[in-house]
Write a protein that holds these residues in place. Structure first.
Motif: not given
Length: 259
Positions: A106-133
């Motif tokens: 959730x939040x910037x944890x979702x952003x981290x998973x997106x930036x690092x393409x899941x780090x080897x996970x097969x699927x992602x659940x991304x809640x409220x991704x943080x997108x602020x500069x």
């Protein structure tokens, strides 16, 4: 279901995680957002882990470096790749029967998973991704302001205040002008989209209707056919019982697809 705590290394630091084990072959990795510890706000992540494990899905959650029980220096979500990769490796080692891994953040944890393409996970659940500069988060996004003013204009009392001059039209125009300048694709949103373009696993993006971070996501991130589900009325943490149940059902749905 069994719950146990364990430690594992990450670049010289010692991280602490909690495993709720179960017999299923699809497991969930929970990545905490912000400086939140692995139990989550009001122990929400701990409850989620126990509930999913009772359904047969192993769940692993952890404190990244410098947060909670883990040692080391907190490098924020931008510097969390090694932490997530170490957690994935530990989860796989401790639950060798798990063949498919879903990661949730959730939040910037979702952003981290997106930036690092899941780090080897097969699927992602991304809640409220943080997108602020950097430095942008204090500006209210145009989507949130428009929603607020639509609500006001639908309220007879607020409309009367506007017509009788009790609301400053200059202030409204100033707010909307600031929002227009702040809206649009952000550098972080563009970087996340670029990284995710090569991710081939299933992805669900969950947005809470009352959350400012979720409202900003739609304008900050270039959606390209991803599955996006909106939970009207939910807050950032999906803290109400019905919203918690909805969140769990979305995660279970993706776990079932991986089983």
């Amino acid at each position: 279901m069994t719950r146990r705590h364990l430690t594992f290394p990450c670049e010289g630091a010692s991280l602490v995680g909690t495993l709720d084990n179960a017999t299923g072959t699809a497991g969930l990795l929970i990545v905490s957002g912000g400086n939140e510890v692995r139990s989550g706000a009001f122990a929400g992540q701990a409850r989620l882990a126990a509930s999913l494990a009772s359904r047969g899905y192993p769940v692993f959650r952890f404190d990244r470096r410098g947060v909670g029980d883990s040692s080391g220096t907190n490098a924020g979500f931008h510097g969390s790749r090694s932490d997530i990769e170490a957690a994935v490796e530990t989860f796989r080692r401790e639950c060798s029967h798990v063949s498919r891994l879903v990661a949730f953040g959730n939040c910037d944890a979702a952003s981290a998973l997106m930036l690092w393409q899941g780090c080897g996970a097969h699927a992602l659940v991304l809640a409220n991704p943080w997108t602020f500069d950097e430095g942008q988060a204090e500006t209210t996004p145009s989507t949130a302001l428009k929603a607020r003013y639509r609500q006001k204009l639908g309220n007879p009392r607020e409309l009367a205040r506007l017509l009788t001059g009790k609301v400053s039209l200059r202030g409204v125009a100033r707010d909307l002008g600031k929002a227009r300048k702040a809206s649009g694709l952000t550098r972080l949103g563009a970087e996340m989209a670029e990284r995710m373009a090569s991710f081939r696993g299933d992805t669900r993006i969950l947005l809470a209707g009352r959350d400012r971070t979720a409202q900003a996501f739609r304008s900050h991130y270039p959606l390209a056919g991803e599955t996006v589900l909106l939970r009207e009325g939910a807050d950032h943490a999906f803290s109400e019982p019905a919203d918690r149940d909805w969140l769990e059902q979305q995660i279970v749905g993706l776990l079932e697809c991986q089983s």
